[in-house]
Design a protein around this motif. Structure first.
Motif, mmCIF file in Angstrom:
data_model
loop_
_atom_site.group_PDB
_atom_site.id
_atom_site.type_symbol
_atom_site.label_atom_id
_atom_site.label_comp_id
_atom_site.label_asym_id
_atom_site.label_seq_id
_atom_site.Cartn_x
_atom_site.Cartn_y
_atom_site.Cartn_z
ATOM 1 N N TYR A 47 -5.272 0.032 10.738
ATOM 2 C CA TYR A 47 -4.537 -1.202 11.173
ATOM 3 C C TYR A 47 -4.550 -0.891 13.205
ATOM 4 N N SER A 57 -2.199 -7.424 11.404
ATOM 5 C CA SER A 57 -2.024 -7.845 9.615
ATOM 6 C C SER A 57 -0.431 -7.221 8.765
ATOM 7 N N GLN A 58 0.352 -7.021 9.969
ATOM 8 C CA GLN A 58 1.943 -6.504 9.812
ATOM 9 C C GLN A 58 2.626 -7.193 10.949
ATOM 10 N N ASN A 80 -14.142 -1.365 9.880
ATOM 11 C CA ASN A 80 -14.305 0.090 9.270
ATOM 12 C C ASN A 80 -14.266 1.136 10.746
ATOM 13 N N LYS A 109 1.807 5.147 2.854
ATOM 14 C CA LYS A 109 1.679 3.449 3.099
ATOM 15 C C LYS A 109 3.279 4.069 2.156
ATOM 16 N N TYR A 160 4.569 -0.123 5.167
ATOM 17 C CA TYR A 160 2.872 -0.632 5.022
ATOM 18 C C TYR A 160 2.403 -0.575 3.651
ATOM 19 N N SER A 161 3.532 -0.106 2.963
ATOM 20 C CA SER A 161 3.110 -0.327 0.647
ATOM 21 C C SER A 161 2.486 -0.753 0.101
ATOM 22 N N ASP A 162 1.867 -2.853 1.078
ATOM 23 C CA ASP A 162 1.883 -3.542 0.491
ATOM 24 C C ASP A 162 0.131 -3.551 0.852
ATOM 25 N N HIS A 163 -0.330 -2.636 1.486
ATOM 26 C CA HIS A 163 -1.893 -2.502 2.671
ATOM 27 C C HIS A 163 -2.371 -1.818 1.461
ATOM 28 N N GLN A 164 -3.532 -2.717 2.100
ATOM 29 C CA GLN A 164 -4.806 -1.320 1.081
ATOM 30 C C GLN A 164 -4.837 0.347 2.377
ATOM 31 N N PRO A 165 -5.334 1.180 1.993
ATOM 32 C CA PRO A 165 -5.844 2.030 2.882
ATOM 33 C C PRO A 165 -6.966 1.886 3.940
ATOM 34 N N GLY A 166 -6.340 1.937 5.246
ATOM 35 C CA GLY A 166 -7.296 1.882 6.194
ATOM 36 C C GLY A 166 -7.202 1.887 7.842
#
Ligand SMILES: [Cu+2]
Length: 415
Positions: free
Chosen positions: A394, A350-351, A2, A326, A386-392
């Motif tokens: 990284y 995460s990527q 966060n 994204k 990053y199209s699969d990723h939740q916002p936030g």
């Protein structure tokens, strides 16, 4: 992760870095500070590229730090630098240039100087740099394959400099080395370099005066992006791929489409968010060992500063992640200009990404990797989705953990 935790991490690392440089009277090796590999102190390494009077002046100047938490150099903003080149996107700044036609060729003319300057590499930490047009890294040059790049270069610094391009350059006079053409340019001298933009890819320019490592680590380097010409790709597909099988119509079309997405003059390029990340480092006490590492010069510039927890940055906050959409593809032109350490690296959390070494091919050198290393002067294109990723948030950083803790630690903020 966060925003509060990311902000705390950035602050802890930044404070430790700042104290390691400003909190002690005598120059101390970073390895001693971090309790790392023993006491290879400043004394043991003295004389590495530092044996002249000017360095002693510089060392003394290092006592003059700005107020803690303040940047004195307000001209250079790593966030602006990231996307300041011909991206073809409206509303984005490009590097000033004159564009014309000569003999059926597009000519892009730039005016470059070399100047002595002081730059802020962390809050309260300044560095006596030498920069092209007063900035570190120098301006990003972008051209299309086959264009003529013309640089009117004038040396306004106290030392003799050149500009050496990492391009396929057919004329030795234009190589920017002490032994060719005009040789080194002394204070006040000027020379016009002309280079054909080739091959397509992401390249590099730097001063080639001796001692080379000193002229490099002081900041005389920059990026050259050469966009592939889709028509040339259609005619000569083999030059743009390592693939040795048959070139089917379908494969040729794929290469041409990829070339269009790389070329800022085509609308296919509009769907790509392009940025330049130069991995650099600074030897603040001139002991031949880096004290500060960064992506685009300023330690932790793409870290996380103070927010309201919703990604709204407090006014004046200079530390903030690189915000990305994204729904767009991200393309990072990654260049390693680190001096003294043989290798630098990029690791994404995460990527996984595709990597095109030197950017000279339109098919990736590596598919689906999360870490890539580059030796000194190596560069390449990193393509992210990053199209699969939740916002936030990284994280991405050098995977030499020492480099990360000393400034080369960043975040993408996916929105
Ligand atoms: Cu130089």
């Amino acid at each position: 992760m966060n925003y509060d935790e990311a902000g705390s991490l950035t602050e802890v690392l930044e404070t430790r870095l700042r104290e390691s440089i400003t909190g002690v009277d005598a120059p101390v090796s970073r390895r001693t500070v971090l309790g790392g590999l023993g006491v290879a102190g400043a004394g043991a390494l003295a004389g590495v590229g530092t044996a002249d009077e000017e360095h002693q002046d510089d060392d003394r100047e290092h006592g003059n730090f700005g107020a803690v938490d303040e940047y004195r150099d307000t001209d250079f903003d790593p966030h602006e630098f990231l996307r300041t080149f011909n991206t073809g996107r409206s509303g984005q700044d490009a590097v000033p240039q004159r564009v014309s036609e000569e003999d059926g060729r597009t000519v892009r003319e730039f005016e470059f100087t070399a100047v002595d300057t002081r730059i802020s590499i962390a809050p309260g930490v300044e560095f006596s740099a030498w920069g092209y047009n007063g900035q570190v890294p120098g301006p990003t040059i972008r051209a299309v394959e086959g264009d003529l790049i013309r640089i009117e270069f004038r040396n306004l610094g106290r030392h003799a400099h050149t500009i050496h391009p990492h391009l396929k350059n057919l004329n030795p006079r234009m190589d920017g080395t002490p032994q060719n053409g005009p040789g080194v340019l002394d204070t006040g001298e000027s020379f016009t370099y002309e280079w054909i933009a080739q091959p397509a890819g992401v390249h590099f320019y730097h001063c080639h005066s001796l001692p080379l490592k000193e002229h490099l680590h002081r900041g005389l380097y920059g990026t050259i992006v050469v966009d592939p010409d889709p028509e040339r790709v259609r005619k000569n597909p083999r030059e743009y791929t390592d693939y040795r099988g048959p070139i089917t119509d379908e494969f040729r079309t794929r290469l041409v489409e990829e070339a269009k997405s790389r070329n800022h003059e085509y609308s296919e390029n509009d769907a790509v968010d392009e940025m330049v990340v130069v991995m650099n480092s600074f030897d603040t006490n001139f002991d031949g060992d880096n004290e500060v590492y960064a992506a685009n010069t300023r330690a932790f510039a793409y870290g996380v500063g103070q927010t309201d927890g919703e990604g709204n940055w407090q006014p004046g906050e200079t530390k903030r992640p690189i915000q990305i959409d994204k729904n767009e593809r991200q393309r990072v032109y990654l260049v390693n200009t680190t001096e003294f350490d043989p290798v630098n690296s990029l690791h994404t959390h995460s990527q996984f990404f595709d990597y095109y070494d030197h950017g000279t091919a339109l098919t990736p050198t590596h598919d689906t990797i999360d870490t890539v290393m580059q030796c000194q002067a190596q560069r390449g294109i990193v393509e992210l989705d990053y199209s699969d990723h939740q916002p936030g948030l990284y994280m991405f950083h050098a995977h030499q953990s020492e480099f990360a803790e000393l400034g080369w630690m960043s975040f993408f903020e996916v929105v």
